[in-house]
Design a protein around this motif. Structure first.
Motif, short mmCIF file in Angstrom:
data_model
loop_
_atom_site.label_atom_id
_atom_site.label_comp_id
_atom_site.label_asym_id
_atom_site.label_seq_id
_atom_site.Cartn_x
_atom_site.Cartn_y
_atom_site.Cartn_z
N ILE A 133 43.47 50.22 55.52
CA ILE A 133 44.38 51.31 55.16
C ILE A 133 44.49 51.37 53.64
CG2 ILE A 133 46.72 52.20 55.40
CD1 ILE A 133 46.90 50.68 58.06
N ARG A 134 44.35 52.57 53.09
CA ARG A 134 44.49 52.74 51.64
C ARG A 134 45.96 52.56 51.27
NH1 ARG A 134 41.52 54.98 47.69
NH2 ARG A 134 40.02 55.82 49.18
N SER A 135 46.24 51.54 50.51
CA SER A 135 47.61 51.25 50.11
C SER A 135 47.94 52.00 48.82
CB SER A 135 47.80 49.75 49.91
OG SER A 135 49.09 49.48 49.43
N GLN A 136 49.15 52.53 48.76
CA GLN A 136 49.57 53.27 47.57
C GLN A 136 49.74 52.35 46.38
OE1 GLN A 136 49.75 56.45 47.07
NE2 GLN A 136 50.64 56.37 45.01
N GLY A 137 50.22 51.14 46.66
CA GLY A 137 50.45 50.21 45.57
C GLY A 137 51.55 50.71 44.64
N LEU A 141 46.81 37.95 34.11
CA LEU A 141 47.88 38.93 34.27
C LEU A 141 47.33 40.36 34.30
CD1 LEU A 141 50.90 39.58 34.46
CD2 LEU A 141 50.99 39.52 31.94
N PRO A 142 46.33 40.76 33.46
CA PRO A 142 45.78 42.11 33.58
C PRO A 142 45.19 42.39 34.97
CG PRO A 142 45.12 41.14 31.50
CD PRO A 142 45.77 40.04 32.29
N GLN A 143 44.56 41.40 35.58
CA GLN A 143 44.01 41.59 36.92
C GLN A 143 45.14 41.78 37.93
OE1 GLN A 143 41.41 38.47 38.20
NE2 GLN A 143 41.19 39.29 40.28
N ILE A 144 46.24 41.05 37.75
CA ILE A 144 47.39 41.20 38.64
C ILE A 144 47.93 42.62 38.55
CG2 ILE A 144 49.74 40.40 39.09
CD1 ILE A 144 48.87 37.65 38.09
N LEU A 145 48.10 43.12 37.30
CA LEU A 145 48.64 44.47 37.13
C LEU A 145 47.68 45.52 37.67
CD1 LEU A 145 50.06 44.10 33.50
CD2 LEU A 145 51.33 44.00 35.65
N ASP A 146 46.38 45.30 37.47
CA ASP A 146 45.41 46.26 37.98
C ASP A 146 45.42 46.31 39.50
OD1 ASP A 146 43.14 48.09 37.36
OD2 ASP A 146 42.03 46.61 38.53
N ASN A 147 45.57 45.16 40.16
CA ASN A 147 45.64 45.13 41.62
C ASN A 147 46.93 45.75 42.13
OD1 ASN A 147 43.14 43.91 41.81
ND2 ASN A 147 43.98 41.83 41.88
N LEU A 148 48.02 45.58 41.37
CA LEU A 148 49.27 46.21 41.79
C LEU A 148 49.15 47.74 41.72
CD1 LEU A 148 51.96 43.92 40.11
CD2 LEU A 148 51.49 44.14 42.56
N ARG A 149 48.45 48.22 40.69
CA ARG A 149 48.32 49.67 40.57
C ARG A 149 47.34 50.24 41.59
NH1 ARG A 149 44.83 53.22 38.38
NH2 ARG A 149 45.71 55.19 37.58
N MET A 157 53.45 52.49 37.82
CA MET A 157 52.71 51.95 36.69
C MET A 157 52.10 53.05 35.83
SD MET A 157 50.92 48.51 38.17
CE MET A 157 50.53 48.00 36.52
N ASP A 158 51.72 54.17 36.45
CA ASP A 158 51.22 55.30 35.64
C ASP A 158 52.32 55.85 34.76
OD1 ASP A 158 48.75 55.01 36.70
OD2 ASP A 158 48.85 56.74 38.04
N ALA A 159 53.50 56.00 35.31
CA ALA A 159 54.63 56.49 34.50
C ALA A 159 54.97 55.51 33.39
CB ALA A 159 55.83 56.75 35.39
N TRP A 160 54.96 54.22 33.77
CA TRP A 160 55.25 53.19 32.75
C TRP A 160 54.18 53.18 31.66
CZ3 TRP A 160 52.12 48.92 31.77
CH2 TRP A 160 52.65 47.98 30.86
N SER A 161 52.92 53.27 32.07
CA SER A 161 51.82 53.28 31.09
C SER A 161 51.90 54.49 30.18
CB SER A 161 50.47 53.27 31.82
OG SER A 161 50.35 52.12 32.62
N PRO A 169 45.43 48.64 44.74
CA PRO A 169 45.07 47.49 45.59
C PRO A 169 43.63 47.60 46.04
CG PRO A 169 47.16 48.44 46.26
CD PRO A 169 46.56 49.39 45.28
N PRO A 170 42.86 46.51 45.95
CA PRO A 170 41.44 46.55 46.36
C PRO A 170 41.31 46.57 47.88
CG PRO A 170 42.07 44.34 45.69
CD PRO A 170 43.25 45.20 45.40
N ARG A 171 40.25 47.20 48.35
CA ARG A 171 39.92 47.22 49.77
C ARG A 171 38.44 47.47 49.93
NH1 ARG A 171 39.72 52.14 52.82
NH2 ARG A 171 39.63 53.98 51.48
N GLU A 172 37.91 47.08 51.08
CA GLU A 172 36.50 47.31 51.34
C GLU A 172 36.25 48.78 51.60
OE1 GLU A 172 35.03 44.86 54.40
OE2 GLU A 172 35.71 42.97 53.51
N HIS A 173 35.03 49.22 51.28
CA HIS A 173 34.70 50.63 51.40
C HIS A 173 34.75 51.08 52.86
CE1 HIS A 173 32.91 54.48 50.41
NE2 HIS A 173 31.99 54.29 51.35
N GLY A 174 35.57 52.10 53.15
CA GLY A 174 35.66 52.67 54.48
C GLY A 174 36.41 51.81 55.49
#
Length: 826
Positions: A141-145, A123-131, A150-154, A133-138
């Motif tokens: 598209i950079r996703s906002q997620g 579950l921590p990995q799920i929340l971290d990916n939601l906040r 989650m920052d406000a909630w945290s 989203p992983p992508r390859e370098h360069g």
């Protein structure tokens, strides 16, 4: 539990043919864990061997099915996470049961699935990916997620946890005003407080720890510890929430004031929530002073502890920047007094009645020179052993000799002679001191309760003792013990005695440059401001020089390393006997004049630290004031003091230990000098409110300020810096003296080497021990010491009345005198 039956067209492209979804399995395999976590574990293990393409197909099918049910991932999670009513579903019909789960309500299925989600280890990995989203370098598209959400909630959750931790710290940080005493301030321990704060507020501690240092610093730093910084920040945060949570700010306020922080600086620190404001600090010092005064009265009246006292002069300069007729810079003189109480259980107050009886009897029987000679003889052997140990100690402390590598260093020769009277150490044996303004006695009953059954030793310099003795003599025929001041036992302080002893040594050994005295040593060392006798002599350098180059027949101290302890003991005895005693001078004086060496005689004279020898030194050096003081001391010890009073004075009134630690004994007059120094400099009061009235108010708090200062510095590891400056190495100075002594051959006896009278040092001890002169001095002293005294105890009549009636040209005086027989004369 059977699955719900769903039409197969919803799983197109899911490739379910390759997977056996039946519940039946190989009976030889262990049964998987039961419950929600067990099913999730089984699903995860099966999916680990499934390609991501097939998993993506299943996700698509699941999302399509959810769309048919009017749900998507967002709404599913919303209703799954406790956003449904807690009412049980109604009885479902047979078709619904067949489409869902048999004999299971809706809420039961939801709880089952929710439990599996909340306890899923990924579950921590799920929340971290939601906040984020992983992508390859360069690439991509950079996703906002869900970063913003989650920052406000945290942040909200961190605020809640921090608020909870600060509330948990409230009891620890609160200190009621009634508890703010010296014992409470000194009981605050930083190590224990840090440990308690970390246990009560773990979230806040971890948050501040990550803010004060990086993980790389935590791994790399082995010396620095951010715990103190974190704890101080927690104290500031707690004090900012409530002004009552100021326990540690109160401690730091007293500490900052004891360090001389100004009022404006204290107010600035108060804005930063580090300490209290200036008004609180000064008010607290007054309250601490009042409590110390009440504690002193409790020690005297309630506990009945033995008491001693002392006072000395105090000179203060008051500077004014805006001068007016009634507001000018001036210099004032005052008096600072200190009361000492003894909490040691072994300290018993002497019997006042027994002292009064023996005092009146012994005052008529003065001592003689034979009594002093007997005292010297009884202590001669012990003095010799102490002198021999002093010589050996110089050798043991020498770096050239390297005592640590000496094979027989545990030999009894190197042990210190056993103490005749060992003073105890420990907190329970510490002497309490109270700095006071005055001691006020309201009525005769109070005076009688304080003094009729008590003896109050009063310790000061020679002038203080002399004035008290004169006052007692002038009032020797008053009505009672109190009016005659017989409850006061005047004692001179050993600090001022040491000052005059040093003056006597310098006066004796100063001579001239030609006489190889201290004048020559000061010139060699290029010391300034030593044109007159005022500092200690160079006995240790002389003894070390003799040890190196004369007695041991060694050119270097390393050669003595091969000698046995018995040989070293014999060398030390020879140094004391032949080079540091009056007997050596007597032997030299007995030689014919043509065989005498005046320069050699000057180098071997040393002072002996025992009462008879001190009396001889002061008497031979024409120091009449301290000669009288030592005669008074001998008279008291041998004639006027009972045994219990003699033991009380020697054990408790000569040296004070206000901390109970080892090697912290001080003479009482030195303790008083320290108190005066603290009033004038260490804890001085500056500004327009630096008046005598205010100094009197806060002076009683100075002992507490001193203890708090030492306590805080010890807790915050300030001992690494130390309290004194580094002493410069003296090796070069000693080498210069050695070269000068070697050049002049001062330690080698050369027959026929004569000096002028001004260049020869006198033997003060031998001159002072001359029996004829000593008897004459004792006779003159006894004529003043021996006098008649009243013995009446009349507490009903008023004390002697002194009235003055001034007329134009006459002055009338009436003085009341009470005689021993009770009759009065006006």
């Amino acid at each position: 539990m059977p699955r719900a039956r769903v039409p197969r067209q919803y799983f197109e492209g899911a490739d379910l043919e390759d997977e056996d979804d039946s519940d039946s399995g190989d009976e030889s395999e262990p049964s998987p864990a039961r419950g929600p976590l067990g099913r999730t574990t089984r699903c995860a293990s099966r999916l680990e061997t499934t390609s991501h393409r097939r998993i993506a197909a299943r996700l698509r099918c699941t999302i399509n099915f959810m769309a048919l049910q009017g749900l998507d991932v967002a709404t599913l999670l919303y209703y799954l996470t406790w956003n449904l009513d807690n009412e049980e579903d109604e009885q479902l019909d047979a078709d619904d049961r067949d489409n869902l789960f048999t004999h299971t309500s809706n809420l039961g299925v939801i709880k089952y699935a929710r439990t599996a989600l909340t306890h899923y280890d990924k579950l921590p990995q799920i929340l971290d990916n939601l906040r984020c989203p992983p992508r390859e370098h360069g690439r991509g598209i950079r996703s906002q997620g869900a970063r913003d959400a989650m920052d406000a909630w945290s942040l909200d959750n961190v605020k809640m946890l921090v608020s909870k931790d600060l509330h948990a710290l409230s009891a620890m940080m609160t200190c009621p005003p009634s508890n703010l005493t010296e014992e409470h301030l000194l009981s605050i321990n930083l190590v224990d407080s840090v440990r308690e704060a970390r246990a009560l507020a773990p979230t806040l501690w971890d948050l501040l720890l990550s803010a004060t240092c990086t993980p790389r610093q935590l791994k790399k730093n082995t010396y620095k510890d951010p715990s103190e910084v974190i704890f101080i920040i927690m104290c500031q945060l707690s004090f900012s929430r409530s002004s009552k949570r100021c326990k540690y700010q109160q401690l730091m306020s007293i500490y900052f004031k004891s360090c001389g922080v100004s009022g404006k600086a204290a107010d600035t620190l108060y804005l930063w929530k580090i300490c209290m404001n200036q008004k609180w600090i000064y008010g607290m010092l007054e309250r601490i002073g009042d409590r110390n005064h009440q504690q002193m009265l409790n020690d005297i009246h309630v506990l009945g502890l033995p008491v001693a006292g002392g006072h000395d002069n105090l000179d203060l300069g008051f500077k004014t920047y805006k001068q007016r007729t009634d507001n000018k810079s001036h210099f004032d003189s005052g008096c600072a007094a200190t009361i000492y109480t003894f909490t040691d259980a072994s300290c018993v107050a002497p019997d006042a009645k027994a002292f009064q009886q023996k005092w009146h009897k012994g005052a008529k029987d003065p001592i003689s020179s034979l009594d002093i000679f007997d005292a010297e003889t009884s202590g001669a052997e012990r003095l010799f052993q102490e002198n021999k140990y002093t010589v050996l100690k110089i050798l043991m402390m020498s770096t050239e000799f390297s005592f640590e590598t000496y094979t027989q260093r545990s030999h009894s020769v190197f042990a210190r002679p056993p103490a005749v009277l060992q003073l105890p150490i420990g907190r329970e044996h510490a002497t309490r001191q109270y700095m006071v303004e005055t001691i006020r006695l309201n009525d005769d009953e109070t005076r009688q309760s304080l003094t009729q059954n008590k003896i109050i030793p009063w310790i000061g310099d020679q002038l203080t003792v002399c004035r008290l003795r004169t006052l007692k003599k002038l009032r020797s025929w008053d009505l009672n013990w109190w009016n005659r001041m017989e409850e006061i036992l005047e004692l001179f302080g050993w600090f001022h005695t040491q000052i005059y002893q040093e003056h006597s040594i310098i006066k004796q050994h100063y001579t001239t440059t030609k006489g190889m005295g201290l004048k020559m040593a000061f010139d060699v060392l290029e010391r300034k401001g030593l044109g007159a006798p005022s500092v200690q002599g160079n006995y240790h350098q002389i003894a070390r020089e003799a040890l190196k180059h004369l007695v041991g027949n060694a050119q270097d101290l390393t050669e003595l390393h091969a000698k046995t302890p018995e040989d070293l003991n014999a060398i030390a005895e020879k140094i004391v006997t032949d080079y540091a005693s009056t007997n050596a001078l007597t032997k030299l004086d007995a030689l014919p004049r043509e065989e005498q060496d005046d320069l050699f005689k000057n180098a071997v004279i040393r002072m002996e630290l025992l009462l008879p020898r001190l009396l001889y030194r002061y008497h031979g050096g024409n120091n009449c004031k301290y000669t009288i003081e030592f005669l008074e001391l001998f008279q008291s010890i041998l004639r006027e003091w009972p045994e219990d009073l003699k033991e009380f004075v020697m054990c408790h009134c000569w040296l004070a230990n206000t901390t109970g630690d080892k090697d912290t004994f001080l003479a009482y007059d030195m303790v008083q000098e320290h108190n005066i120094r603290d009033i004038k400099y260490t804890f001085m009061v500056l500004g327009p409110f630096a008046t005598w009235d205010y100094i009197h108010k806060i002076s009683a708090s100075i002992p507490t300020q001193r203890k708090v200062k030492d306590h805080v510095e010890a807790n915050f590891n300030h001992f690494r810096r130390g309290k004194s400056h580094t002493t410069p190495e003296a090796e070069k100075d000693i080498k210069n003296l050695q070269d000068a002594y070697q050049t002049t051959r001062v330690h080698v006896r050369v027959p026929g080497q004569h000096l002028l009278a001004v260049d020869r040092a006198k033997d003060f001890v031998a001159l002072g021990s001359d029996q004829l002169k000593l008897n004459a001095t004792i006779k003159r002293w006894s004529e003043r010491h021996t006098s008649s005294r009243a013995t009446t105890e009349d507490w009903e009549l008023e004390p002697p009345i002194h009235t003055h009636a001034d007329s134009d040209d006459t002055t009338q005086m009436q003085v009341g005198i009470r005689r021993a027989d009770g009759s009065a004369n006006l």
